[in-house]
Design a protein around this motif. Structure first.
Motif, mmCIF file in Angstrom:
data_model
loop_
_atom_site.group_PDB
_atom_site.id
_atom_site.type_symbol
_atom_site.label_atom_id
_atom_site.label_comp_id
_atom_site.label_asym_id
_atom_site.label_seq_id
_atom_site.Cartn_x
_atom_site.Cartn_y
_atom_site.Cartn_z
ATOM 1 N N ASP A 110 -15.975 67.606 -82.596
ATOM 2 C CA ASP A 110 -14.709 67.548 -81.879
ATOM 3 C C ASP A 110 -13.681 66.718 -82.639
ATOM 4 O O ASP A 110 -12.502 67.088 -82.721
ATOM 5 C CB ASP A 110 -14.927 66.960 -80.482
ATOM 6 N N SER A 114 -10.122 68.240 -84.065
ATOM 7 C CA SER A 114 -8.847 67.610 -83.704
ATOM 8 C C SER A 114 -8.080 67.187 -84.944
ATOM 9 O O SER A 114 -6.863 67.374 -85.033
ATOM 10 C CB SER A 114 -9.093 66.400 -82.800
ATOM 11 N N LYS A 141 -16.921 76.563 -77.089
ATOM 12 C CA LYS A 141 -16.011 75.472 -76.747
ATOM 13 C C LYS A 141 -14.613 75.681 -77.309
ATOM 14 O O LYS A 141 -13.618 75.365 -76.651
ATOM 15 C CB LYS A 141 -16.564 74.141 -77.244
ATOM 16 N N TYR A 142 -14.524 76.212 -78.523
ATOM 17 C CA TYR A 142 -13.227 76.242 -79.208
ATOM 18 C C TYR A 142 -12.598 77.625 -79.332
ATOM 19 O O TYR A 142 -11.430 77.722 -79.704
ATOM 20 C CB TYR A 142 -13.375 75.652 -80.620
ATOM 21 N N ARG A 143 -13.323 78.685 -79.035
ATOM 22 C CA ARG A 143 -12.847 80.028 -79.375
ATOM 23 C C ARG A 143 -11.543 80.402 -78.691
ATOM 24 O O ARG A 143 -10.776 81.225 -79.213
ATOM 25 C CB ARG A 143 -13.928 81.062 -79.048
ATOM 26 N N HIS A 144 -11.243 79.828 -77.529
ATOM 27 C CA HIS A 144 -10.020 80.207 -76.814
ATOM 28 C C HIS A 144 -8.918 79.157 -76.917
ATOM 29 O O HIS A 144 -7.828 79.356 -76.379
ATOM 30 C CB HIS A 144 -10.328 80.473 -75.341
ATOM 31 N N THR A 145 -9.189 78.061 -77.591
ATOM 32 C CA THR A 145 -8.179 77.006 -77.718
ATOM 33 C C THR A 145 -7.799 76.731 -79.163
ATOM 34 O O THR A 145 -6.767 76.120 -79.422
ATOM 35 C CB THR A 145 -8.674 75.693 -77.080
ATOM 36 N N ARG A 146 -8.626 77.172 -80.098
ATOM 37 C CA ARG A 146 -8.359 76.965 -81.519
ATOM 38 C C ARG A 146 -8.520 78.282 -82.261
ATOM 39 O O ARG A 146 -9.264 79.161 -81.835
ATOM 40 C CB ARG A 146 -9.340 75.951 -82.123
ATOM 41 N N ARG A 147 -7.846 78.402 -83.392
ATOM 42 C CA ARG A 147 -8.034 79.578 -84.236
ATOM 43 C C ARG A 147 -9.323 79.384 -85.024
ATOM 44 O O ARG A 147 -9.348 78.706 -86.049
ATOM 45 C CB ARG A 147 -6.852 79.747 -85.191
ATOM 46 N N ARG A 197 1.092 86.517 -71.605
ATOM 47 C CA ARG A 197 1.675 85.388 -72.316
ATOM 48 C C ARG A 197 2.793 85.826 -73.254
ATOM 49 O O ARG A 197 3.176 85.094 -74.164
ATOM 50 C CB ARG A 197 0.573 84.643 -73.076
ATOM 51 N N ASP A 348 -14.955 86.987 -71.230
ATOM 52 C CA ASP A 348 -14.060 85.874 -71.535
ATOM 53 C C ASP A 348 -12.697 86.347 -72.009
ATOM 54 O O ASP A 348 -12.177 85.930 -73.027
ATOM 55 C CB ASP A 348 -14.667 84.965 -72.602
#
Length: 359
Positions: A110, A114, A141-147, A197, A348
């Motif tokens: 994490d 970041s 954990k990261y697939r929908h918030t980070r590229r 969006r 998802d």
């Protein structure tokens, strides 16, 4: 003297990652390949000696993909090793302690995520050769918030889908109808997530659709995607793959989400017929076919409902095409969602990764 070819983030550097990333000499990093060396090919736990994998992957992207070398960064997360031989090897370059586990391990990942996205907000992180017990939780954990994406999970899925399509075309046997309905539903769910969006994908095609062993389908490559500004409901730039261009794009007119629906219709037809609905030896010929809107009939092996759905998606008049919300709300789709070939928790919202297509 060894020449540094990547960055090492170790357990001993915890708390310093956000400052360490500024040691990298290039400001325009487009893709980062990171490993923790825990599952290198068939060799197992190589610890810090697994750095050759990120270097090799990115060398391939530069040589074959045309990405400039200064826009890539190989990374090793040195969390220790459980390889007994390395723990006793005086020449081992990494941390000679057992691997970090549990919450401490994921906290280190994490901190890394970041730090790199703080310096390079638009970069793509590729997770490579992480052991299975770590790979899926990290991706989830990261697939929908980070590229980001995991090459061993999603890259393999993309190749699997491509193999299925190629094998189907070679054998002259299309995919089963329920498999194709599964694609219709899940890609529509992904597009709905984008369209809500105000994002246009603009390059829906077979090469940008990923699948996995569970039958989950994801949309990939948002490199040509466009975020519509608040004051406009249309885009104007003609980008994407011509075989999937909508009539309005062919005529260089303003277009909106309905162009993604057209491309989805072309994709679904291709899955059924093993060829695009509109073809031409030149763009002028292709454009003529698209503007007329006539294409060979869907093979008889498929239901009337499938043919009708495709026909709605590729209507020449954009206003007559359904939105993805209307597609998902149609009786034909709702009747099939209960028996789709994927688990609901794998859907998802149908979004995959952004490889960007950037150079």
């Amino acid at each position: 003297v060894r020449r540094a070819r990547g960055m090492y983030f170790s357990v001993q550097d915890r708390g310093l990652f956000s400052s360490m990333v500024w040691n990298w000499p290039h400001d325009d990093v487009h893709i980062i390949v990171v490993t923790d060396g825990s599952r290198i090919l068939g060799l197992g736990d190589l610890g810090a000696h697994g750095m050759g994998i990120p270097i090799g992957k990115l060398a391939l992207y530069c040589a074959a993909g045309g990405i400039a070398p200064h826009r890539v960064m190989p990374v090793m997360l040195d969390v220790g090793t459980n390889n007994a031989a390395l723990l006793e090897d005086d020449d081992y370059l990494g941390i000679q302690k057992p691997r970090l586990e549990g919450d401490e391990y994921f906290a280190m990942v994490d901190e890394f995520m970041s730090a790199v996205f703080e310096r390079w907000p638009d970069t793509v992180v590729q997770f490579e050769d992480f052991e299975s017990s770590k790979a899926q939780p990290i991706l989830d954990k990261y697939r929908h918030t980070r590229r980001c994406f995991n090459d061993d999970i999603q890259g393999t899925g993309c190749v699997t889908l491509a193999g299925l399509l190629a094998a189907s075309a070679q054998a002259g046997v299309p995919l089963g109808e329920e498999q194709i309905w599964s694609v219709v539903v899940q890609v529509s769910e992904g597009l709905q997530h984008l369209h809500e969006r105000r994002i246009l994908h603009r390059d829906i095609k077979a090469m940008n659709i990923f699948t996995d062993a569970r039958g989950a389908v994801k949309i990939g490559d948002l490199g040509l995607a466009r975020l519509l500004p608040a004051h406009s409901s249309h885009a104007r730039t003609g980008v994407g793959t011509p075989l999937y261009f909508s009539p309005e794009m062919c005529e260089e007119r303003p277009y909106n989400e309905k162009s993604d629906v057209w491309a989805l219709g072309c994709l679904v037809y291709e899955l059924c017929a093993l060829r695009p609905p509109f073809v031409g030896n030149t763009f002028a010929q292709l454009k003529q076919g698209v503007l007329v809107g006539k294409y060979p009939a869907v093979p008889r092996a498929f239901s009337y409902e499938m043919s009708a759905m495709i026909a709605k998606m590729v209507r020449v008049n954009a206003r007559e095409r359904p939105s993805v919300k209307q597609i998902l709300g149609s009786e034909d789709v709702k009747a099939r969602k209960a028996c789709l070939l994927y688990t609901s928790d794998a859907a998802d919202e149908g979004l995959g990764v952004d490889l960007g297509g950037r150079r």
